[in-house]
Design a protein around this motif. Structure first.
Motif, mmCIF file in Angstrom:
data_model
loop_
_atom_site.group_PDB
_atom_site.id
_atom_site.type_symbol
_atom_site.label_atom_id
_atom_site.label_comp_id
_atom_site.label_asym_id
_atom_site.label_seq_id
_atom_site.Cartn_x
_atom_site.Cartn_y
_atom_site.Cartn_z
ATOM 1 N N TYR A 165 43.465 32.536 40.822
ATOM 2 C CA TYR A 165 42.886 32.215 42.134
ATOM 3 C C TYR A 165 41.411 32.549 42.215
ATOM 4 N N LYS A 166 40.916 33.272 41.217
ATOM 5 C CA LYS A 166 39.497 33.616 41.217
ATOM 6 C C LYS A 166 38.596 32.388 41.099
ATOM 7 N N SER A 207 39.107 38.253 35.013
ATOM 8 C CA SER A 207 39.618 37.094 35.753
ATOM 9 C C SER A 207 38.484 36.453 36.543
ATOM 10 N N TYR A 246 38.672 32.043 49.740
ATOM 11 C CA TYR A 246 40.140 32.142 49.753
ATOM 12 C C TYR A 246 40.776 31.581 51.024
ATOM 13 N N VAL A 288 45.899 44.504 46.102
ATOM 14 C CA VAL A 288 44.493 44.463 46.505
ATOM 15 C C VAL A 288 43.561 44.961 45.405
ATOM 16 N N THR A 292 39.494 43.678 45.362
ATOM 17 C CA THR A 292 38.406 43.714 46.340
ATOM 18 C C THR A 292 38.945 43.579 47.758
ATOM 19 N N GLY A 312 39.530 40.620 48.812
ATOM 20 C CA GLY A 312 39.041 39.282 49.185
ATOM 21 C C GLY A 312 40.161 38.271 49.354
ATOM 22 N N ALA A 313 41.096 38.274 48.428
ATOM 23 C CA ALA A 313 42.152 37.249 48.469
ATOM 24 C C ALA A 313 43.044 37.445 49.692
ATOM 25 N N GLU A 326 45.770 44.888 35.854
ATOM 26 C CA GLU A 326 44.399 44.353 35.852
ATOM 27 C C GLU A 326 44.072 43.659 37.167
ATOM 28 N N CYS A 377 48.917 35.436 41.289
ATOM 29 C CA CYS A 377 47.452 35.473 41.166
ATOM 30 C C CYS A 377 46.961 34.717 39.942
ATOM 31 N N ASP A 378 47.657 34.928 38.823
ATOM 32 C CA ASP A 378 47.193 34.252 37.602
ATOM 33 C C ASP A 378 48.322 34.040 36.603
ATOM 34 N N TYR A 403 47.857 37.212 29.340
ATOM 35 C CA TYR A 403 48.373 38.552 29.004
ATOM 36 C C TYR A 403 49.278 38.541 27.777
HETATM 37 C C1 LIG Z 1 44.722 39.262 38.144
HETATM 38 C C2 LIG Z 1 44.226 39.716 39.478
HETATM 39 N N1 LIG Z 1 45.111 39.934 40.458
HETATM 40 C C3 LIG Z 1 44.712 40.371 41.667
HETATM 41 C C4 LIG Z 1 43.386 40.613 41.955
HETATM 42 C C5 LIG Z 1 42.991 41.130 43.316
HETATM 43 O O1 LIG Z 1 42.299 40.177 44.070
HETATM 44 P P1 LIG Z 1 41.227 40.627 45.143
HETATM 45 O O2 LIG Z 1 40.057 41.213 44.397
HETATM 46 O O3 LIG Z 1 40.827 39.382 45.845
HETATM 47 O O4 LIG Z 1 41.847 41.629 46.032
HETATM 48 C C6 LIG Z 1 42.440 40.387 40.958
HETATM 49 C C7 LIG Z 1 41.022 40.646 41.216
HETATM 50 O O5 LIG Z 1 40.236 40.806 40.294
HETATM 51 C C8 LIG Z 1 42.864 39.924 39.694
HETATM 52 O O6 LIG Z 1 41.988 39.718 38.706
#
Ligand SMILES: Cc1ncc(COP(=O)(O)O)c(C=O)c1O
Length: 317
Positions: free
Chosen positions: A50-51, A81, A166, A188, A190, A192-193, A233, A304-305, A310
């Motif tokens: 999602y980054k 990421s 986001y 969490v 940052t 941000g998401a 991560e 998220c990814d 991995y």
């Molecule tokens: C794999 C992964 N999951 C979750 C997060 C958390 O997202 P956010 O920084 O928007 O809270 C990150 C942020 O770097 C990430 O890389």
């Protein structure tokens, strides 16, 4: 002559692949008596994370404000990421990208950044994992680089453009579920998401959903004020997440990272969903919540990814 943003974007159709990801209802690993658990499958973005949404938002808006132009250099400290996404969007926009990274994170993320032509500076973790000290060292290195190279600091931990990126994620969730969801939850980094998506949910009319945040039990900064070493991560940064507005959260829960890793393996084998460590944490937390709710209610969380990032790590070996 310098291209306008419209011209730049028109020639960069690959960027249109960001977003509009699928949402999947977990079918096998959620008890029948529990609430439904839905997963927004962000691995569907071009770099599998999602980054991409955030990197696009930060760089596009900087170009729109004439703070960046093709040929310029962008710097960020990253677990890889965000770095992979910034590397991807930078390549598409003709920007140079330098990542301050560490060997505490997946090597495949370093390889991804390098594949997009980025420079990667590796801070050593000395086998201690992701620690608050390491994160600070990476941050300081990125600040030095920005000053010395007169580069653009993407500032994933401070730029309001990060959360804005986001919002569409929340809007897409609301649209796919007809605004019918009871809890939106996510781990969490940052912040941000979770905050951006919440804003998107609200804008799209899904105003009733409660928001719950997760963190690794091994780094319980949000719940105890003290971070620690862990292996999830991207999350559990060991300081107050800059975008997190605690006042809008219904709850903050710690989830044992080993339960998250085990959940990654179950998701792959029992649901066919291949994802990274933070997604495992998200789903473990979401299922706990679902068990406390009624059948027919809905919990939504984020994949998220992709697990592809991995493959060489402890999760799948
Ligand atoms: C794999 C992964 N999951 C979750 C997060 C958390 O997202 P956010 O920084 O928007 O809270 C990150 C942020 O770097 C990430 O890389």
């Amino acid at each position: 002559m310098q291209k306008t943003l419209g011209e730049l974007k028109a020639s960069k159709a690959v960027l249109n692949l960001i977003g509009n990801t699928s949402i999947i209802k977990l079918g096998n690993i959620v008890p029948a008596s529990a609430a439904e658990v839905w997963l927004k499958f962000e691995a569907g973005n071009p770099t599998g994370s999602y980054k991409d949404r955030m990197a696009m938002s930060i760089l596009q808006r900087a170009i729109e404000r004439n703070e960046l132009a093709p040929g310029d250099t962008v710097v960020e400290y990253t677990g890889g990421s965000t770095g992979s996404s910034l590397a991807f969007v930078s390549a598409a926009f003709g920007l140079k990208f330098i990542a301050v990274f560490s060997d505490a994170f997946s090597q495949s993320k370093q390889q991804t950044m390098e594949a997009f032509g980025s420079e990667v500076i590796v801070e050593k973790s000395h086998g201690k994992g992701i620690t608050p000290e390491l994160i600070k060292r990476m941050k300081d290195r990125a600040s030095d680089l920005c000053e010395n190279l007169d580069a653009y600091y993407a500032d994933q931990f401070g730029s309001p453009d990060a959360t804005l990126g986001y919002e569409a994620m929340g809007q897409e969730i609301a649209k796919a579920l007809d605004c019918k969801l009871d809890i939106f939850c996510a781990s969490v980094g940052t912040g941000g998401a979770i905050m951006g998506a919440r804003q998107g949910l609200i804008k799209a009319g899904a105003t009733a959903a409660k928001v719950v945040a997760f963190e690794p039990a091994q780094s319980p900064f949000l719940t105890t004020g003290k971070g620690g070493a862990h292996k999830v991560e991207g999350v559990g940064v060991g300081f107050e997440p800059p975008f997190l507005d605690r006042t809008v959260l219904s709850d903050i829960r710690t989830i044992d990272q080993d339960l998250g890793f085990a959940m990654c393996r179950r998701l792959a084998r029992e649901e066919g969903i291949f994802c990274g460590a933070s997604t495992g944490l998200n789903v473990a937390g979401a299922i706990d919540l679902a068990k406390e709710m009624d059948a027919g209610q809905r919990v939504v969380t984020l994949a998220c990814d992709s697990g592809l990032k991995y493959l060489g790590s402890h999760i799948y070996t």
